[in-house]
Design an enzyme around this catalytic site. Structure first.
Site, PDB file in Angstrom:
ATOM      1  N   HIS B 391       0.907  -0.653  -0.386  1.00 27.27           N
ATOM      2  CA  HIS B 391       0.007   0.329   0.266  1.00 27.27           C
ATOM      3  C   HIS B 391       0.481   1.012   0.103  1.00 27.27           C
ATOM      4  O   HIS B 391       0.294   2.257  -0.445  1.00 27.27           O
ATOM      5  CB  HIS B 391      -1.325  -0.130   1.416  1.00 27.27           C
ATOM      6  CG  HIS B 391      -0.489   0.468   2.689  1.00 27.27           C
ATOM      7  ND1 HIS B 391       0.972   0.251   3.117  1.00 27.27           N
ATOM      8  CD2 HIS B 391      -1.385   1.934   3.217  1.00 27.27           C
ATOM      9  CE1 HIS B 391       0.738   0.723   3.909  1.00 27.27           C
ATOM     10  NE2 HIS B 391       0.123   1.392   4.090  1.00 27.27           N
ATOM     11  N   GLY B 394       5.979   2.626   3.705  1.00 26.94           N
ATOM     12  CA  GLY B 394       6.008   2.314   4.909  1.00 26.94           C
ATOM     13  C   GLY B 394       6.829   2.533   5.864  1.00 26.94           C
ATOM     14  O   GLY B 394       8.491   2.488   5.101  1.00 26.94           O
TER      15      GLY B 394
END
EC number: 6.5.1.-
Lengths: 135, 468
Positions: B391, B394
Site C-alpha cells: 500500500h 511503509g
C-alpha cells in the site's frame, strides 16, 4: 509528569506510572490530552463533561475511559485538564472531566488501542501501563 | 525478536514462517521481502504481529505480509488475511481505525512545463481549498437522513449533490460504494464525530500531492489509463476521518465483551473479533461498509475541491481533471477465492494493503520526496495473495525520532531545492513525514513486481505536497 513516550514505528507508545490505579487513569488522560494539544488557552471558559464507563476488567476500563474522553474531545473540540471520579471500581466509573475549548489539535489520535495494554502493579507497588495510540 | 533463521526461503522475495514455529498458529505466515529489506522488518514487532494473525479462527492458506510491513497494533500494517465466512471471524482491529483509508489519482491534460510556472500558486490554492489538520470542519455539515444517504451511497451520494461527474464513479474500487452498508449500525457518537468532516484531509500521513509522471514502464497499460510521460497528476490520500475511527472503537469494545460467549481467546486483545455470521460480526460488517462509503464520499468531495483549486489557477485553459482510479487500503471485503482447488467465500482483511485483482489499477503512494507508483494487478495475485499487494513505502522511523532528528523548516527548504513545493500546517508534522522516515518505495514496489502480484506501470515524482 508520570508518563513517557517510547519508540513505536508508526504510532505513539506511552508508558504511564502512578501511585494508585485511579491516579493511573488521570495520568493517562493527561498523556492523551497533551498529545492532542500541548498548550491550551487558559483564558477560555471552563467546560465540564460527564463520562460513564463500564468494562470487563481494569485494563479495558482504562482504555475505554480514554476513548470516551477522546470521542468527547473530538466531537466538542476541547481538551481535558482535570478529572474527578464520582464513582470508581475496577470495572466501572463515573467521571467529571474539566476542560477547555480549542480551535484545533496539534495531533490526531484516532484511538487508544488495547494493543500491549495491561495494567500492572510493579514490585515497588506502583501502577503502570503501556499504551499505543493510533495516529 | 525474529531473525532470518526463523524463516524458510520460498524464493528470493518470498519467505515463510512455518506453522510449527508456534503451537497456536493455524496456518503458516508468508512475507514478501527482499533479503536486504528483512533487516529493516526485524527491527520492530511486525513479524510477531503477523504470527498472531495466523492464530485467528477460520484463517485460510497463510497470514500474508507485504514488503511495506511495519508494526501496527494487533494486525501489522501491510498485512492480508482471509477468513472462511461460515467458520471464521471478522475483526475490526484488523481493518484498523481509519476504515477505507485509501488513495485516489487524478490525471490532468497538462504536462509539467505547462504547470511549473504556476506551481506555487497551485499548491497554495489546493491548501486553501482542502481543509486539513485536526479539528477543522469541511464545507458540508450533514445530519440525519442526509448523512445516512452518504453512508448508504458513498461517492455517488455526493456526486448527486453536485460534487463531481457520473464518470468519476466508474474509476473507483467497488464503484465507490459497498451495498451492505447500514447506517443504523453506526452509532450516533460516530455520526457526530464525522458529521462535519466530509471534504477534509485530516493530519498524520494524509496528503494531497501534485506529481509528474517521470517514467512509464508499461506503455500499453499507461495508454489505456490515459497516462503519458511528464503528465501532471494529483494524488489524494485520506479516509473515513473521525466517523470511521469511532466505528472501529465502538466495535472493538463490543467484540471484547462478546468474545467469551464465542469461546475466542487471543494473543493480543487488539485483534478482538467475533464470528462473521454472528450478530456482532454482521453489524460490524455493515457499519464498516457505511464508513467505507463515507471515505469514498470524502475523496470525491476533495476531488471537487481540487478541481476548484485547479480551475482557480488555470481558468478555462486548465482542461479537465479525470479520475484514474481510487483504492482502499484498510478494509474487509467479501470475496470468492480459490482455496485447495475449490471456490470459497472469504472475508479478506487488508490493513495497509491494496486490492490488486488482475488488470485492476493499483496506486502506491510513497513519501513526499521520493516517488509514488501506478501499478496494475498481476495474474499471480489471486493465487498467491488473495488478490492483494502493498500500500505504500511503509514507515521505518518512529514519529518521535523523526521529530527529534529532523527540522521541518530545514526539510521544507531541502525539498524546495529538489523542486518540490510544500504547504503544511506545521513544521513538526512535516518532520514526522520526512522521506527518511520511510522505506525505499522503489525497493517495495520491485518486490511485488518481481512476485507478479502487481506490475509497474508508471512512476510519479512529487512536485507539490499539501499536508495538514
Amino acid at each position: 509528569m508520570s508518563y513517557e513516550i517510547l519508540k513505536h514505528t508508526a504510532d505513539i507508545r506511552l508508558h504511564v506510572t502512578a501511585n494508585s490505579y485511579k491516579y493511573l487513569l488521570s495520568e493517562a488522560l493527561a498523556g492523551v490530552c497533551n498529545t492532542l494539544k500541548e498548550h491550551v488557552d487558559k483564558s477560555s471558559p471552563e467546560i465540564v463533561r460527564n463520562a460513564i464507563v463500564e468494562s470487563a476488567d481494569r485494563t479495558a476500563l482504562l482504555v475505554d475511559f480514554l476513548n470516551e474522553a477522546l470521542a468527547l474531545a473530538h466531537i466538542n473540540k476541547e481538551v481535558y485538564i482535570g478529572v474527578i471520579f464520582t464513582h470508581f471500581s475496577d470495572t466501572a466509573l463515573r467521571a467529571q472531566l474539566t476542560g477547555r475549548g480549542v480551535s484545533g489539535f496539534d495531533r490526531d489520535i484516532k484511538a487508544v488501542t488495547y494493543h500491549e495494554a495491561e495494567v500492572l502493579q510493579n514490585e515497588e507497588g506502583k501502577w503502570e501501563v503501556t499504551l499505543v495510540f493510533d495516529i | 525478536m525474529f531473525t532470518k533463521k526463523d524463516l524458510k526461503r520460498i524464493s528470493d522475495i518470498l519467505w515463510e514462517i512455518p506453522k510449527s514455529y508456534r503451537s497456536d498458529m493455524r496456518v503458516p505466515a508468508r512475507l514478501y521481502s527482499s533479503e536486504k529489506m528483512l533487516e529493516d522488518i526485524f527491527r520492530d514487532r511486525s513479524v510477531e504481529q503477523l504470527v498472531n494473525v495466523s492464530t485467528l479462527l477460520g484463517i485460510q492458506k497463510y497470514a500474508i505480509a507485504m514488503p511495506d510491513i511495519h508494526e501496527g497494533y494487533g494486525f501489522p500494517i501491510g498485512g492480508v488475511a482471509a477468513f472462511d465466512v461460515e467458520e471464521g471471524i471478522i475483526s475490526p482491529g484488523s481493518v484498523g481505525y481509519d476504515i477505507n483509508c485509501g488513495v485516489r489519482l487524478l490525471r490532468s491534460e497538462k504536462s509539467f512545463p505547462e504547470v511549473k510556472p504556476a506551481l506555487e500558486a497551485l499548491g497554495l490554492s489546493i491548501y486553501q481549498e482542502v481543509p486539513s489538520g485536526v479539528g477543522r470542519s469541511g464545507r458540508l455539515k450533514l445530519k440525519g437522513k442526509d448523512l445516512d444517504s452518504v453512508l448508504m451511497g458513498g461517492a455517488q451520494s455526493v456526486i448527486a449533490m453536485g460534487y463531481g461527474e457520473e464518470e468519476d464513479m466508474t474509476h473507483v474500487e467497488s464503484e465507490g460504494w459497498l451495498e451492505h452498508a447500514a447506517p443504523d449500525c453506526v452509532s450516533e457518537r460516530a455520526k457526530k464525530r464525522g458529521h462535519d468532516q466530509l471534504g477534509t484531509m485530516g493530519a498524520g500521513n494524509h496528503f494531497v500531492e501534485v506529481g509528474r509522471i517521470e517514467r512509464i514502464f508499461d506503455k500499453t497499460t499507461a495508454q489505456a489509463l490515459h497516462l503519458f510521460e511528464n503528465q501532471v497528476t494529483i494524488l489524494i490520500h485520506t479516509g473515513s476521518r473521525g466517523l470511521g475511527h469511532q466505528v472501529a472503537t465502538d466495535y472493538i469494545t463490543t467484540m471484547m465483551k462478546v468474545m467469551p460467549k464465542y469461546g475466542i481467546t487471543l494473543p493480543d486483545r487488539e485483534l478482538a473479533c467475533a464470528p462473521f455470521r454472528s450478530d456482532e460480526g454482521k453489524n460490524y460488517f455493515s457499519a464498516m461498509a457505511a464508513s467505507a462509503n463515507f471515505a469514498w464520499a470524502n475523496r470525491q468531495l476533495i476531488t471537487h475541491e481540487v478541481r476548484h483549486a485547479w480551475n482557480h489557477v488555470f481558468g478555462q485553459t486548465g482542461g479537465t481533471l479525470h479520475v484514474v482510479y481510487d483504492v482502499a487500503h484498510n478494509i474487509a471485503k467479501l470475496e470468492e477465492h480459490e482455496i485447495s482447488q475449490e471456490k470459497k467465500n472469504v472475508v479478506v482483511h487488508r490493513k495497509g494493503a491494496t486490492r490488486a485483482f488482475p488488470n485492476q489499477p493499483v496506486l502506491i503512494p510513497g513519501s513526499m520526496g521520493t516517488a509514488s507508483y501506478v501499478l496494475i494487478g498481476g495474474e499471480k495475485s489471486l493465487e498467491e495473495s488473495f488478490g492483494s499487494t502493498c500500500h505504500g513505502a511503509g514507515r521505518r522511523m518512529s514519529r518521535t525520532q523523526a521529530r527529534k532528528t529532523i527540522r521541518g523548516s530545514v526539510l521544507k527548504e531541502e525539498l524546495k531545492q529538489q523542486g518540490i513545493v510544500i504547504n503544511a500546517g506545521s513544521f513538526p508534522s512535516l518532520a514526522e513525514e520526512a522521506p527518511s522516515a520511510y522505506k525505499d518505495v522503489d525497493a517495495v514496489v520491485d518486490v511485488v513486481h518481481q512476485a507478479g502480484i502487481a506490475k509497474k506501470v508508471a512512476r510519479l515524482r512529487p512536485i507539490a505536497v499539501i499536508k495538514g
